[in-house]
Design an enzyme around this catalytic site. Structure first.
Site, short mmCIF file in Angstrom:
data_model
loop_
_atom_site.label_atom_id
_atom_site.label_comp_id
_atom_site.label_asym_id
_atom_site.label_seq_id
_atom_site.Cartn_x
_atom_site.Cartn_y
_atom_site.Cartn_z
N ASP A 21 0.95 -1.10 -0.10
CA ASP A 21 0.18 -0.15 0.25
C ASP A 21 1.04 1.34 -0.05
OD1 ASP A 21 -2.40 1.37 -0.03
OD2 ASP A 21 -2.65 1.27 2.23
N GLY A 24 0.13 5.42 -4.50
CA GLY A 24 -0.38 6.58 -4.89
C GLY A 24 0.14 7.77 -4.29
N ASN A 69 -10.23 -3.03 -6.43
CA ASN A 69 -9.42 -2.05 -7.21
C ASN A 69 -10.23 -1.80 -8.72
OD1 ASN A 69 -6.31 -3.32 -5.94
ND2 ASN A 69 -7.53 -1.46 -5.30
N GLU A 208 0.23 -12.84 12.74
CA GLU A 208 0.85 -11.83 13.34
C GLU A 208 0.75 -10.55 12.46
OE1 GLU A 208 1.93 -11.46 16.61
OE2 GLU A 208 1.14 -13.35 16.72
#
Length: 248
Positions: A21, A24, A69, A208
């Protein structure tokens, strides 16, 4: 950031999942279009794949394109698909050289034909790889996965191939797109967002979580090592107490 000397090589997760991520935002900070961020993220992918393989990770799943997306601007989606084709074609020789096998999960039939062809070719060419399996999650979401698994399981129950009373968690797992893979022990998410974004919902039950503010295009080998150091500092109890674990 961390050095390899800080990592216990006897305690490496068999499966690491990554939510990539921040492309952009990275591009925006530099005055560029979002596509510029996606293009600049290829180095992060390459570094992460190579470091994971060298450290002994057996499965690395990258959340490359979610079902959500598809709602992005058409120009960005088109550019992403073209970049996907180019990257797969460009990186396949390196995967072969490093004995890394490529697989894909998701609703692959919704991808452009050119993407499907490149993906199928890379999967075929790398199928003998034994060092690590690189899994690309494309047109994927956790809810899609559970829905398609439920649909196929229901069909098998209706046809008599599976008895309802025989359905267990293991049965459901066997119908998921990740069937045959261990659940991820570690999930890495970049950009600081604290959510799992409809990714591997069933499989992440005891995973985790490691969240870093680093934007994906800036993610490098040392950042993956830092995630592993954090993972190895944790006590994984699976519902038990610390005292029970110390006894066992």
């Amino acid at each position: 950031m961390a050095e390899r000397s800080e990592i216990d090589l006897s305690n490496i997760p068999a499966h690491i999942a990554v939510i990539m991520d921040g492309n952009g935002r990275w591009a925006k900070q530099r005055g560029g279009l979002r596509v510029f961020g996606h293009q600049s993220a290829i180095t992060a992918v390459r570094d992460t794949v190579e470091e994971a393989a060298e450290l002994g990770v057996k499965y690395l799943t990258l959340y490359a394109f979610s079902t959500e997306n598809w709602n992005r601007p058409a120009l960005e989606v088109s550019a992403l698909m073209q970049l996907l084709v180019h990257t797969i074609r460009q990186e396949t020789p390196t995967l072969l050289k490093n004995s890394v096998r490529m697989q894909a999960i998701g609703d692959i039939t919704t991808l452009p034909k050119s993407c499907q062809r490149e993906l199928a070719e890379s999967i075929e060419l790398t199928k003998a790889g034994t060092r690590m399996t690189l899994v690309l999650a494309l047109s994927y979401s956790g809810r899609w996965d559970i829905t398609q698994a439920t649909r196929r399981l229901a069909a098998d129950v209706a046809s008599g191939r599976v008895q309802p009373e025989a359905v267990t968690e293991a049965t459901v797992t066997s119908y998921l797109a990740t069937a045959g893979m261990p659940d991820p022990e570690l999930l890495v998410r970049t950009s600081g967002e604290q959510r799992i974004s409809n990714f591997l919902l069933w499989q992440l039950a005891y995973t985790e979580l490691y969240i870093t503010p680093v934007l994906w295009p800036d993610f490098r080998r040392s950042h993956l090592r830092a995630a592993l150091v954090a993972y190895q500092s944790r006590e994984r109890r699976f519902g038990k107490t610390s005292e029970q674990l110390s006894v066992s």
